[in-house]
Write a protein that holds these residues in place. Structure first.
Motif, PDB file in Angstrom:
ATOM      1  N   CYS A  42       0.867  -1.180   0.000  1.00  0.00           N
ATOM      2  CA  CYS A  42       0.000   0.000   0.000  1.00  0.00           C
ATOM      3  C   CYS A  42       0.899   1.224   0.000  1.00  0.00           C
ATOM      4  O   CYS A  42       1.798   1.342   0.838  1.00  0.00           O
ATOM      5  CB  CYS A  42      -0.899   0.018   1.232  1.00  0.00           C
ATOM      6  N   CYS A  45       0.217   3.007   3.741  1.00  0.00           N
ATOM      7  CA  CYS A  45       0.564   2.390   5.029  1.00  0.00           C
ATOM      8  C   CYS A  45       1.623   1.301   4.898  1.00  0.00           C
ATOM      9  O   CYS A  45       2.020   0.702   5.898  1.00  0.00           O
ATOM     10  CB  CYS A  45      -0.681   1.817   5.713  1.00  0.00           C
ATOM     11  N   CYS A  67      -7.657   1.775   0.767  1.00  0.00           N
ATOM     12  CA  CYS A  67      -6.858   0.631   1.190  1.00  0.00           C
ATOM     13  C   CYS A  67      -7.647  -0.184   2.205  1.00  0.00           C
ATOM     14  O   CYS A  67      -8.274   0.372   3.100  1.00  0.00           O
ATOM     15  CB  CYS A  67      -5.540   1.130   1.786  1.00  0.00           C
ATOM     16  N   CYS A  70      -5.566   0.549   5.876  1.00  0.00           N
ATOM     17  CA  CYS A  70      -5.506   1.860   6.531  1.00  0.00           C
ATOM     18  C   CYS A  70      -6.647   2.761   6.084  1.00  0.00           C
ATOM     19  O   CYS A  70      -6.783   3.870   6.593  1.00  0.00           O
ATOM     20  CB  CYS A  70      -4.170   2.539   6.235  1.00  0.00           C
TER      21      CYS A  70
HETATM   22 ZN    ZN Z   1      -2.890   1.160   3.350  1.00  0.00          ZN
END
Ligand code: ZN
Length: 257
Positions: A42, A45, A67, A70
């Motif tokens: 990601c 994060c 995501c 996160c």
């Molecule tokens: Zn993320």
């Protein structure tokens, strides 16, 4: 009827390759290796993504652009690039079918969009990525015999030559990467279609640049990345080139006729 299957399959394949080339563009600009064990993370994060998170277009839509871990907003760039590649691949195959022209158009469009992305990201056209189009072009032209190969050589001179002349006359403003890019595209296009693609690219680029200066989004001295416009010119020529050249009673030559 079989064309519908080809176009559908091509569009799915296009979305997958869009996701792949997007990653290649980002990794090239960040100077990271293309291959290897590096997992997809990601971008917000750094959580490792599973294959379910990485299905082109579908994952982004299913997760509503966020995501899974996160809940951060994933850039619109990902689905947009995947959609553009899907549309391009479907359009090129609808136009040319399962022919050498179709193969050349699909690959040429993908590689032009790859170079457009690195130019937008970094202001830089990477010679090795630009030259790849020429390698693809000459490999395909071998199937058309000697006249097709020669047309590719003249195409490289036409595409690269137009940009080289402009670089020399304008003393900058355009980089040698752009010349490599159009030389590579010229191999694939052949000389007549290469001139057409350069013309279209400059017309589109010039129009956009004038609009940006008029609306004060850019100054007269700002350098505008050219590869996206050259990509647009090449891609229009790959689909409609034969129609447009027909106005001047030209046939574009193998594999476009
Ligand atoms: Zn993320």
């Amino acid at each position: 009827m079989e064309n519908i299957y080809l176009v559908s399959l091509g569009s799915v394949l296009g979305a997958i390759f869009g996701s792949f080339f997007n990653a290649i563009a980002i990794r090239t600009v960040e100077n990271r290796p293309w291959w290897g064990r590096e997992r997809s993370l990601c971008p917000i994060c750094d959580h490792e993504l599973s294959s379910l998170d990485l299905i082109p277009l579908v994952s982004w839509l299913a997760l509503k652009g966020r995501c899974r871990h996160c809940k951060g907003q994933i850039s619109l760039r990902y689905p947009l690039v995947e959609l553009l590649f899907a549309l391009w691949t479907g359009a090129a195959l609808a136009r040319w079918g399962a022919t050498f022209g179709g193969l050349g158009a699909v690959l040429g469009g993908w590689l032009m969009m790859l170079n457009a992305m690195t130019d937008l990201d970094s202001g830089y056209v990477y010679d090795k990525l630009a030259a790849t189009i020429g390698i693809v072009g000459i490999a395909i032209r071998f199937f058309g015999g000697l006249p097709a190969v020669l047309d590719g050589v003249y195409g490289a001179l036409a595409g690269g030559g137009v940009i080289a002349v402009i670089i020399v006359i304008s003393r900058g403003g355009m980089g040698w990467g752009d010349a490599t890019l159009m030389a590579g595209a010229g191999v694939l296009l052949g000389w007549k279609t290469a001139f057409l693609a350069s013309y279209l690219g400059f017309m589109i680029g010039g129009t956009v640049a004038l609009a940006m200066i008029a609306t004060k989004k850019a100054g007269r001295k700002d350098s505008v990345p050219l590869a996206p416009f050259l990509a647009a010119g090449v891609m229009i020529a790959l689909i409609w080139g034969p129609y447009i050249l027909d106005f001047w009673y030209y046939t574009p030559g193998w594999p476009w006729s």
